[in-house]
Enzyme design. Structure first.
Site, PDB file in Angstrom:
ATOM      1  N   LYS A 214       0.832  -1.211   0.000  1.00 29.34           N
ATOM      2  CA  LYS A 214       0.000   0.000   0.000  1.00 29.34           C
ATOM      3  C   LYS A 214       0.870   1.267   0.000  1.00 29.34           C
ATOM      4  CE  LYS A 214      -3.047   3.077   0.546  1.00 29.34           C
ATOM      5  NZ  LYS A 214      -4.204   3.397  -0.262  1.00 29.34           N
ATOM      6  N   CYS A 268      -3.526  11.003   1.627  1.00 28.88           N
ATOM      7  CA  CYS A 268      -2.822   9.745   1.337  1.00 28.88           C
ATOM      8  C   CYS A 268      -1.442   9.982   0.747  1.00 28.88           C
ATOM      9  CB  CYS A 268      -3.663   8.917   0.381  1.00 28.88           C
ATOM     10  SG  CYS A 268      -5.353   8.772   0.951  1.00 28.88           S
TER      11      CYS A 268
HETATM   12  N1  SAJ Z   1      -1.919  15.099  -8.739  1.00 33.84           N
HETATM   13  C1  SAJ Z   1      -1.125  15.867  -9.573  1.00 33.84           C
HETATM   14  N2  SAJ Z   1      -0.847  15.393 -10.817  1.00 33.84           N
HETATM   15  C2  SAJ Z   1      -1.333  14.199 -11.271  1.00 33.84           C
HETATM   16  C3  SAJ Z   1      -2.120  13.423 -10.415  1.00 33.84           C
HETATM   17  C4  SAJ Z   1      -2.407  13.897  -9.139  1.00 33.84           C
HETATM   18  O1  SAJ Z   1      -0.666  16.947  -9.205  1.00 33.84           O
HETATM   19  O2  SAJ Z   1      -1.057  13.854 -12.430  1.00 33.84           O
HETATM   20  C5  SAJ Z   1      -2.232  15.585  -7.381  1.00 33.84           C
HETATM   21  C6  SAJ Z   1      -3.729  15.796  -7.142  1.00 33.84           C
HETATM   22  O3  SAJ Z   1      -4.145  17.055  -7.603  1.00 33.84           O
HETATM   23  C7  SAJ Z   1      -3.818  15.651  -5.650  1.00 33.84           C
HETATM   24  C8  SAJ Z   1      -2.748  14.604  -5.338  1.00 33.84           C
HETATM   25  O4  SAJ Z   1      -1.889  14.576  -6.457  1.00 33.84           O
HETATM   26  O5  SAJ Z   1      -3.478  16.858  -4.990  1.00 33.84           O
HETATM   27  C9  SAJ Z   1      -3.273  13.213  -5.086  1.00 33.84           C
HETATM   28  O6  SAJ Z   1      -4.335  12.892  -5.975  1.00 33.84           O
HETATM   29  P1  SAJ Z   1      -4.514  11.458  -6.641  1.00 33.84           P
HETATM   30  O7  SAJ Z   1      -5.702  11.498  -7.500  1.00 33.84           O
HETATM   31  O8  SAJ Z   1      -3.254  11.020  -7.274  1.00 33.84           O
HETATM   32  O9  SAJ Z   1      -4.696  10.462  -5.415  1.00 33.84           O
HETATM   33  P2  SAJ Z   1      -5.624  10.425  -4.101  1.00 33.84           P
HETATM   34  O10 SAJ Z   1      -4.794  10.936  -2.974  1.00 33.84           O
HETATM   35  O11 SAJ Z   1      -6.939  11.034  -4.318  1.00 33.84           O
HETATM   36  O12 SAJ Z   1      -5.820   8.841  -3.966  1.00 33.84           O
HETATM   37  C10 SAJ Z   1      -4.670   8.018  -3.865  1.00 33.84           C
HETATM   38  C11 SAJ Z   1      -4.827   6.850  -4.842  1.00 33.84           C
HETATM   39  N3  SAJ Z   1      -3.577   6.126  -4.927  1.00 33.84           N
HETATM   40  C12 SAJ Z   1      -2.992   5.858  -6.130  1.00 33.84           C
HETATM   41  O13 SAJ Z   1      -3.464   6.219  -7.173  1.00 33.84           O
HETATM   42  C13 SAJ Z   1      -1.734   5.057  -6.096  1.00 33.84           C
HETATM   43  C14 SAJ Z   1      -5.958   5.934  -4.371  1.00 33.84           C
HETATM   44  O14 SAJ Z   1      -6.031   4.768  -5.186  1.00 33.84           O
HETATM   45  C15 SAJ Z   1      -5.718   5.516  -2.908  1.00 33.84           C
HETATM   46  O15 SAJ Z   1      -6.772   4.683  -2.424  1.00 33.84           O
HETATM   47  C16 SAJ Z   1      -5.686   6.781  -2.078  1.00 33.84           C
HETATM   48  O16 SAJ Z   1      -4.566   7.572  -2.518  1.00 33.84           O
HETATM   49  C17 SAJ Z   1      -5.518   6.370  -0.619  1.00 33.84           C
HETATM   50  O17 SAJ Z   1      -6.520   6.449   0.110  1.00 33.84           O
HETATM   51  O18 SAJ Z   1      -4.437   5.922  -0.245  1.00 33.84           O
END
Ligand code: SAJ
Length: 415
Positions: A214, A268
């Site tokens: 995880k 996360c």
């Molecule tokens: N972000 C960027 N650029 C990107 C993608 C995301 O700047 O290309 C930023 C987003 O704006 C945000 C942050 O990253 O601020 C995180 O967003 P996210 O959509 O990547 O992830 P979370 O935090 O919403 O959810 C993640 C997910 N993990 C992965 O994709 C590996 C989700 O599957 C998990 O269940 C979740 O963390 C968790 O609860 O751990």
């Protein structure tokens, strides 16, 4: 044959616990949701919800009306317990396991021989074993699975949640799950529990591996976002449009650069990589560096806005979005909140637009330089627009509403 899981208690009714409780109830299980927040408990018992997640309101209302889902601040006996409580960090990025220890204290008195306890919260390696030890200390009449060469009375496993906010109800059911037991038998028991609603595959392993899996998933994403963010710093320094660079590089069949942004937020990805760093500081240089790069991004945006402000006659700055990512109401660790706070701290009058919340978060309240307003009002009064979150509703902003203004688009929304 009736399922051995007639009644399940879910400890922690947040962004993951509540949807899990509702999905289990929708499968005909009698579910008790337990939370220390009495306002959430009361709301859920009225069939309402305290978070924003597509379709969750309807599912919770249906489950409560059907008498399958109840909420309480105290646990009761059940066949299985799912622990889904927050695990933030404290001090210098040290994991804070207080909520898990508190959950152990809450559920220990009602544990019965044959029960299964699954820890879903994201945790440092070794925490599932610690949970077993905490429970054992509170229930010396029962045998727990960390005790070697004994047949345990209780099964304990770690099955980390992997759902993406905004898609939780779909991903809870469709995603594969990693199920790590303190013993192989514990993993088997936990997998049987998840098979009540998971249509993806359940991959069985040990608890320690599941914990690191995880953490690795979120650290992997953080490192990849850091690459995109570093590339945007490089592009800015060279006067090149980073969005063109990413778009064109991604035409290569084996390249898939993520999107640069104002920083990484949420409970996360901005937190979990530190759990690896704190367990193996000497071996996690890349993971730590990625965190540092992503954490530095809000300051870079603030500098850019202050620069733009200096060379303009603007009186107000329109700050579009506060949540940590698009189309959700979650403000935890949000870079947008940090940026607005710092802009106001530098003396700028910020007109904040966040369609997903009704009030400013505590750290932005009672600051006279910050007002939460409607889109039209923010755009009409501001000469500088900062797009902080790519909410779909901002698509309604026309080109003519942006014309003649300085636009700082941190998400490549209008590229
Ligand atoms: N972000 C960027 N650029 C990107 C993608 C995301 O700047 O290309 C930023 C987003 O704006 C945000 C942050 O990253 O601020 C995180 O967003 P996210 O959509 O990547 O992830 P979370 O935090 O919403 O959810 C993640 C997910 N993990 C992965 O994709 C590996 C989700 O599957 C998990 O269940 C979740 O963390 C968790 O609860 O751990």
């Amino acid at each position: 044959m009736p399922s051995r899981f007639q009644k399940i208690a879910v400890i922690g009714l947040g962004y993951v616990g509540l949807p899990t409780a509702a999905v289990l109830a929708s499968r005909g299980v009698d579910v008790l949701g337990v939370d220390i927040n009495s306002a959430s408990v009361e709301l859920i018992n009225q069939g309402k919800i305290h978070i924003e997640e597509p379709d969750l309101d309807v599912m919770v209302q249906g489950a409560v009306t059907a008498g399958r889902l109840r909420a309480s601040d105290k646990p009761e006996t059940a066949d299985a317990f799912i622990v889904s409580v927050p695990t933030p960090f404290k001090n210098d990025h040290e994991p804070d396991l207080d909520a898990i220890e508190q959950a152990a204290q809450t559920l220990a008195p009602v544990l019965e021989k044959g029960n299964i306890v699954v820890l879903e919260s994201t945790v440092p390696v070794g925490t599932t074993e610690k949970l077993s030890q905490w429970l054992a200390a509170l229930r010396t009449d029962l045998i727990f699975p960390h005790e070697k060469n004994k047949t345990p009375d209780i099964s304990i496993a770690h099955s980390p949640e992997r759902v993406l906010p905004g898609r939780v109800l779909l991903e809870l059911v469709d995603n594969d799950r990693v199920v790590g037991g303190l013993t192989p038998e514990c993993a088997k028991q936990a997998a049987a529990l998840y098979k009540l609603f998971v249509q993806g595959e359940c991959h069985l392993t040990d608890a320690w591996t599941a914990e690191l899996v995880k953490l690795s998933e979120n650290a992997y994403r953080d490192v990849n976002i850091a690459f995109a963010n570093e590339l945007s710093n490089v592009s800015d320094a060279l006067g090149i449009n980073v969005w063109d660079v990413v778009r064109l590089a991604n035409r290569h069949p084996r390249v898939n650069i993520l999107k640069p942004g104002p920083g990484v937020g949420g409970h996360c990805i901005a937190v979990d990589p530190w759990f690896i760093v704190s367990s193996a500081p000497g071996e996690s240089e890349l993971i730590r560096t990625a965190r540092t790069i992503n954490d530095a991004k809000p300051d870079a945006v603030v500098r850019q806005v202050l620069e733009a402000f200096k060379s303009s006659n603007a009186s107000h700055v329109a700050c579009l979005g506060l949540s940590y990512k698009a189309d959700i109401d979650d403000l935890r660790e949000s870079p947008a909140v940090e940026i607005v706070g710092k802009l106001a701290g530098s003396g700028l009058s910020c007109l904040v637009v966040e369609p997903h919340v009704d009030v400013l978060p505590p750290e932005l309240q009672n600051i006279d330089k910050i007002q939460l307003v409607e889109i039209e009002s923010a755009l009409a009064k501001s000469d500088i627009i900062i797009l902080l979150v790519d909410h779909s509703t901002f698509r309604s902003i026309s080109e003519s509403q942006r014309d003649g203004k300085t636009v700082i688009d941190t998400r490549g929304f209008w590229q």
